[in-house]
Motif scaffolding. Structure first.
Motif, PDB file in Angstrom:
ATOM      1  N   SER A 167     -17.444   9.642 -15.100  1.00 20.58           N
ATOM      2  CA  SER A 167     -16.628   9.722 -13.890  1.00 20.58           C
ATOM      3  C   SER A 167     -16.228   8.326 -13.413  1.00 20.58           C
ATOM      4  N   PRO A 168     -14.945   8.132 -13.098  1.00 23.25           N
ATOM      5  CA  PRO A 168     -14.518   6.818 -12.616  1.00 23.25           C
ATOM      6  C   PRO A 168     -15.035   6.510 -11.209  1.00 23.25           C
ATOM      7  N   ALA A 169     -15.594   7.502 -10.523  1.00 24.87           N
ATOM      8  CA  ALA A 169     -16.157   7.239  -9.202  1.00 24.87           C
ATOM      9  C   ALA A 169     -17.516   6.568  -9.329  1.00 24.87           C
ATOM     10  N   ASN A 170     -18.165   6.795 -10.438  1.00 24.65           N
ATOM     11  CA  ASN A 170     -19.494   6.241 -10.635  1.00 24.65           C
ATOM     12  C   ASN A 170     -19.605   5.749 -12.071  1.00 24.65           C
ATOM     13  N   PRO A 171     -18.827   4.715 -12.408  1.00 24.19           N
ATOM     14  CA  PRO A 171     -18.778   4.293 -13.803  1.00 24.19           C
ATOM     15  C   PRO A 171     -20.097   3.647 -14.238  1.00 24.19           C
ATOM     16  N   PRO A 172     -20.409   3.681 -15.542  1.00 20.69           N
ATOM     17  CA  PRO A 172     -21.632   3.039 -16.029  1.00 20.69           C
ATOM     18  C   PRO A 172     -21.610   1.542 -15.746  1.00 20.69           C
ATOM     19  N   SER A 173     -22.775   0.966 -15.618  1.00 21.05           N
ATOM     20  CA  SER A 173     -22.842  -0.473 -15.370  1.00 21.05           C
ATOM     21  C   SER A 173     -22.490  -1.224 -16.646  1.00 21.05           C
ATOM     22  N   GLY A 174     -22.242  -2.507 -16.482  1.00 23.69           N
ATOM     23  CA  GLY A 174     -21.924  -3.327 -17.646  1.00 23.69           C
ATOM     24  C   GLY A 174     -20.621  -2.889 -18.273  1.00 23.69           C
ATOM     25  N   CYS A 175     -20.611  -2.816 -19.597  1.00 28.34           N
ATOM     26  CA  CYS A 175     -19.430  -2.323 -20.298  1.00 28.34           C
ATOM     27  C   CYS A 175     -19.357  -0.824 -20.067  1.00 28.34           C
ATOM     28  N   LYS A 176     -18.196  -0.343 -19.607  1.00 25.27           N
ATOM     29  CA  LYS A 176     -18.095   1.066 -19.239  1.00 25.27           C
ATOM     30  C   LYS A 176     -18.195   1.993 -20.440  1.00 25.27           C
ATOM     31  N   PHE A 177     -17.995   1.453 -21.614  1.00 26.25           N
ATOM     32  CA  PHE A 177     -17.990   2.283 -22.809  1.00 26.25           C
ATOM     33  C   PHE A 177     -19.391   2.385 -23.419  1.00 26.25           C
ATOM     34  N   HIS A 178     -20.384   1.682 -22.863  1.00 25.37           N
ATOM     35  CA  HIS A 178     -21.662   1.573 -23.589  1.00 25.37           C
ATOM     36  C   HIS A 178     -22.378   2.903 -23.756  1.00 25.37           C
ATOM     37  N   THR A 179     -22.075   3.893 -22.872  1.00 27.76           N
ATOM     38  CA  THR A 179     -22.769   5.175 -22.993  1.00 27.76           C
ATOM     39  C   THR A 179     -22.354   5.950 -24.242  1.00 27.76           C
ATOM     40  N   ARG A 180     -21.176   5.642 -24.772  1.00 30.54           N
ATOM     41  CA  ARG A 180     -20.710   6.398 -25.935  1.00 30.54           C
ATOM     42  C   ARG A 180     -20.541   5.509 -27.163  1.00 30.54           C
ATOM     43  N   CYS A 181     -20.868   4.245 -27.026  1.00 37.26           N
ATOM     44  CA  CYS A 181     -20.577   3.279 -28.078  1.00 37.26           C
ATOM     45  C   CYS A 181     -21.701   3.275 -29.100  1.00 37.26           C
ATOM     46  N   LYS A 182     -21.339   3.241 -30.382  1.00 35.53           N
ATOM     47  CA  LYS A 182     -22.410   3.222 -31.387  1.00 35.53           C
ATOM     48  C   LYS A 182     -22.848   1.798 -31.715  1.00 35.53           C
ATOM     49  N   ASN A 183     -22.084   0.817 -31.258  1.00 39.08           N
ATOM     50  CA  ASN A 183     -22.501  -0.575 -31.463  1.00 39.08           C
ATOM     51  C   ASN A 183     -23.143  -1.143 -30.213  1.00 39.08           C
ATOM     52  N   CYS A 184     -23.656  -0.250 -29.348  1.00 38.87           N
ATOM     53  CA  CYS A 184     -24.150  -0.712 -28.050  1.00 38.87           C
ATOM     54  C   CYS A 184     -25.343  -1.665 -28.197  1.00 38.87           C
ATOM     55  N   MET A 185     -25.289  -2.784 -27.496  1.00 38.60           N
ATOM     56  CA  MET A 185     -26.391  -3.759 -27.514  1.00 38.60           C
ATOM     57  C   MET A 185     -26.999  -3.809 -26.119  1.00 38.60           C
ATOM     58  N   GLU A 186     -28.089  -4.571 -25.972  1.00 33.81           N
ATOM     59  CA  GLU A 186     -28.768  -4.673 -24.676  1.00 33.81           C
ATOM     60  C   GLU A 186     -27.832  -5.227 -23.599  1.00 33.81           C
ATOM     61  N   ILE A 187     -27.096  -6.253 -23.993  1.00 40.15           N
ATOM     62  CA  ILE A 187     -26.250  -6.958 -23.022  1.00 40.15           C
ATOM     63  C   ILE A 187     -25.154  -6.047 -22.458  1.00 40.15           C
ATOM     64  N   CYS A 188     -24.712  -5.088 -23.282  1.00 39.99           N
ATOM     65  CA  CYS A 188     -23.618  -4.201 -22.867  1.00 39.99           C
ATOM     66  C   CYS A 188     -23.992  -3.381 -21.637  1.00 39.99           C
ATOM     67  N   LYS A 189     -25.305  -3.097 -21.496  1.00 40.39           N
ATOM     68  CA  LYS A 189     -25.722  -2.225 -20.412  1.00 40.39           C
ATOM     69  C   LYS A 189     -25.694  -2.914 -19.053  1.00 40.39           C
ATOM     70  N   SER A 190     -25.703  -4.251 -19.048  1.00 42.24           N
ATOM     71  CA  SER A 190     -25.777  -4.925 -17.757  1.00 42.24           C
ATOM     72  C   SER A 190     -24.559  -5.796 -17.457  1.00 42.24           C
ATOM     73  N   VAL A 191     -23.983  -6.408 -18.467  1.00 40.76           N
ATOM     74  CA  VAL A 191     -22.902  -7.364 -18.207  1.00 40.76           C
ATOM     75  C   VAL A 191     -21.569  -6.806 -18.692  1.00 40.76           C
ATOM     76  N   ALA A 192     -20.588  -6.819 -17.817  1.00 42.07           N
ATOM     77  CA  ALA A 192     -19.261  -6.368 -18.216  1.00 42.07           C
ATOM     78  C   ALA A 192     -18.601  -7.446 -19.061  1.00 42.07           C
ATOM     79  N   PRO A 193     -18.032  -7.068 -20.203  1.00 44.84           N
ATOM     80  CA  PRO A 193     -17.432  -8.092 -21.079  1.00 44.84           C
ATOM     81  C   PRO A 193     -16.120  -8.618 -20.513  1.00 44.84           C
ATOM     82  N   GLU A 194     -15.832  -9.864 -20.867  1.00 42.62           N
ATOM     83  CA  GLU A 194     -14.582 -10.490 -20.442  1.00 42.62           C
ATOM     84  C   GLU A 194     -13.517 -10.253 -21.511  1.00 42.62           C
ATOM     85  N   GLN A 195     -12.264 -10.368 -21.084  1.00 43.54           N
ATOM     86  CA  GLN A 195     -11.201 -10.235 -22.067  1.00 43.54           C
ATOM     87  C   GLN A 195     -11.160 -11.485 -22.938  1.00 43.54           C
TER      88      GLN A 195
END
Lengths: 384, 347
Positions: B295-323
């Motif tokens: 839900s966009p009202a309560n998006p995941p922390s860090g990288c928003k895609f980390h909940t479905r990403c198969k390359n998810c790393m520790e850092i993805c859960k807390s820090v949003a990546p920069e472009q």
């Protein structure tokens, strides 16, 4: 432009004319309705035999007409194809070509009294016997729906009733077809079905309302309902059209797994050629209420024969090939009320031969599995 | 309950005359109101920091699942939503949201939109000439005596006949209605057109006609399109640059060649592998994404895609990546490319 000719363009009907048509239609539909509402029809009247016992369903020269106030619409006009056991048959065509009406005819869900099956047979294999669905009384059809054939509709948003919980709706299907099951067993089965279609939190979803679910989840619930009684044939009418590509991939995956698991046949109706290429074993291409081409997947995709099929393939942009300009089939589908007496595709066709001015081309056999309704192959076939 | 404060900070950009549109860190939040006093209790982060620019005369495709903020981006750029939450929208170097009412009105003909559903975006009570001509008259595009000829000319450009003028929308098929919508947008001589899913409601063969028409018109009038669609094959066909959105973020953005030959973000890869290919000989190696879009009202922390990403790393859960610019003009928002030196940093 004068008013008169403009009216002719837009199929203008005077009130008098329209009344006359309505009156005539009422006469015709009343005759069919009488037939349908007969009670205690002996089974011998609709019992039939399958041409090939390996087929689960055989449609033979099906005609479904709609008697509208503007005139008779021949939505399905002589359609025949078979659905073999355990196979997927894809039906492709533009909107309004009669794909959905064919499936509604099979389920006997046509909007009566204006929509009527006026001819042809729909033979359903029940194992030890076979019946002709087109002549089966409605009471019997009730037993077929869900148990033998079930249908998944296009819009998961509108298929589910918004005021009932998911559980209630799935339970209802199961209870209706298994009247002697007790409440606990029904609930257990519902949750089992929800798990089968890949809903993780199945017990939670059981108590939810449709609006709490996303499109993909709703479609899964609809699929769970359709599969609840392990039907031999599943009719899926554009099951993924309303969904995103990523969700579509999930649902198609699910279909494949389920098909292997309960070994049922699927009739997949869609206008997405990509979905067909992935799912189907056999393909039927429909245009303006008739089959223009049918064959195996490879026949249709690797050796498309009918100009319409070829046009359809070329007009879809594809990731793997780049073209400057998309091919677009010129013109539009003829008016369904006044169909021409020559090939329906002639006016849009770029490969016309002289013979095309004659009557509608019959289905011509190219190979054992591949049939096309086009004069071009008639000629070539004759030469060989 | 305290409402989280909205971060409205961004680094302003300078206008590059090559670009017709520059979008910088654009955010659009919709408040969620609840309770007796209808107090704001949270925000739907429909567009959450989107940065891209469009060069004059090209087509930019914007793809993503439904609910990812594609349409809101298009509407926010045109200032069809009253306000933006943060960021910059520069049209020809001019901040769209700084304009006064009359200045905005003068700008309106330059930027037009074609809506998704040709069945509901046309007023059923207006004849076609009025639908197309209403804005032309409002903005005084042509003198009064040339008005009729002008409408006819616009109609014929879009493949409509002059005798269609007095008909009403219900007399037309879906493809022709979409032509009317296109004619309505182009009658004002726009420079920039947002096409919001213009072909999604149409059949395959009609789709091809409309896409060809859009391309012809682009060539003729040197138009710039922002083409929003969820159909990747259509976007691939029509676009020069492509942006991929996920939950309000632009996860990958670059030229068509870059994106299709070298999809870099895990989401883009999954999205591309999900497209069914109409060729039975091609067997795709499919990456099936689990679950659905959060839900966009309560998006995941860090990288928003980390909940479905198969390359998810520790850092993805807390820090949003920069472009990050991994190739020239190819931007990705993903921690997988943290080690890759940005092209601009390389000098």
């Amino acid at each position: 432009m004068s008013n008169k000719s403009k009216n002719k363009d837009s199929n203008y009907l005077s009130a008098k004319e329209s009344r006359r048509i309505t009156k005539e239609n009422r006469k015709i539909t009343r005759k069919y309705e009488k037939e349908i509402s007969r009670k205690n029809v002996p089974e011998s009247e609709y019992a039939t035999t399958m041409r090939d016992p390996q087929n689960i369903l055989e449609i033979d020269d099906l005609h479904t007409y709609f008697f509208t106030d503007q005139g008779t619409v021949k939505s399905v006009d002589g359609v025949s194809f078979d659905i073999p056991r355990g196979k997927t048959v894809g039906v492709v065509g533009e909107s309004g070509c009669g794909k959905s009406v064919t499936s509604l005819s099979i389920m006997r869900l046509l909007q009566r009294p204006i929509g009527q099956i006026v001819g042809g047979e729909i033979r359903l294999n029940l194992g030890d016997k076979a019946i002709d669905i087109a002549k089966t009384p409605m009471v019997e059809v009730q037993n077929i729906r869900g148990n033998e054939i079930s249908m998944i509709f296009q819009e998961p948003m509108t298929t589910l009733n918004p005021v009932f919980r998911i559980g209630t709706q799935v339970d209802e299907t199961i209870k209706l077809h298994n009247p002697d099951m007790d409440k606990e067993a029904v609930k257990k089965r519902s949750i089992e079905m929800l798990e089968l279609v890949g809903i993780a939190n199945s017990e939670g979803v059981y108590d939810m309302y449709p609006h709490e679910l996303s499109g993909g989840m709703r479609q899964r619930v609809v699929i769970a309902m359709a599969l609840a009684c392990e039907p031999k044939l599943i009719i899926a009418d554009e099951p993924t059209t309303a969904l995103d590509v990523t969700i579509q991939a999930q649902i198609l995956d699910l279909f494949r797994q389920l098909k292997d698991r309960i070994n049922s046949s699927i009739m997949l109706i869609t206008h997405d050629l990509g979905v067909i290429a992935e799912m189907a074993d056999y393909v039927v291409v429909m245009y303006a209420g008739r089959i223009v081409e049918k064959g195996t997947l490879d026949d249709i995709f690797l050796h498309p024969a009918h100009p319409y099929t070829i046009g359809l393939m070329n007009s879809k942009p594809s990731i793997n090939k780049t073209v400057d300009r998309l091919y677009s089939i010129p013109g539009k589908v003829p008016n369904p009320i006044e169909m021409p007496d020559y090939c329906y595709f002639r006016d849009r066709c770029e490969m016309c031969v002289e013979k095309c001015n004659g009557e509608y081309p019959p289905l011509h056999k190219i190979s054992d599995t591949h049939y096309v309704s086009c004069y071009r192959f008639d000629e070539e076939g004759g030469k060989e | 309950m305290a409402i989280p404060k909205i971060d409205t900070s961004f680094t302003p950009i300078t206008h590059n005359p090559e670009n017709i549109l520059e979008v910088n860190a654009l955010k659009k939040y919709f408040p969620i109101k609840d309770g007796l006093l209808k107090r704001t209790v949270g925000y739907v982060k429909a567009v959450d920091g989107v940065t891209f620019n469009i060069k004059r005369g090209i087509t930019m495709g914007l793809v993503g699942e439904s609910g990812c903020g594609k349409t809101t981006t298009g509407r926010t750029i045109l200032r069809l939503n009253d306000t933006k939450t943060a960021g910059q929208v520069l049209f020809n170097g001019q901040e769209v949201y700084d304009l006064s009412k009359s200045e905005l009105r003068a700008l309106r003909p330059k930027m037009q939109i074609i809506f998704q559903d040709p069945y509901s975006s046309l007023s059923p009570r207006m004849p076609i000439s009025e639908i197309i001509g209403e804005a032309v008259r409002e903005h005084n595009i042509v003198p009064k005596d040339e008005f009729d000829d002008y409408i006819e000319q616009v109609m014929s450009n879009c493949g409509l006949m002059s005798y269609h003028k007095d008909r009403y929308p219900h007399e037309f098929s879906g493809g022709q209605r979409q032509r009317i919508c296109i004619a309505r947008a182009l009658a004002l001589n726009p420079e920039f057109v947002v096409c919001d899913e213009p072909v999604s409601a149409l059949d395959v063969s009609i789709q091809a006609q409309i896409i060809n028409l859009l391309q012809d018109l682009q060539e003729k009038y040197n138009l710039t399109y922002l083409f929003i669609s969820h159909d990747l094959s259509v976007v691939e066909h029509i676009s020069d640059t492509i942006g991929v959105m996920y939950l309000g973020n632009l996860v990958e953005y670059g030229s068509k060649k870059d994106i299709f030959s070298n999809p870099s973000h895990p989401y883009t890869k999954a999205l591309f592998s999900a497209i069914p290919v109409p060729d039975p000989t091609v067997k795709m190696n499919r990456i099936v994404l689990e679950g659905s879009i959060p839900s966009p009202a309560n998006p995941p922390s860090g990288c928003k895609f980390h909940t479905r990403c198969k390359n998810c790393m520790e850092i993805c859960k807390s820090v949003a990546p920069e472009q990050k610019e991994i190739e020239s003009g190819h931007f990705v928002c993903c921690h997988l490319y943290d080690d890759v030196k940005s092209v601009s940093e390389n000098g």
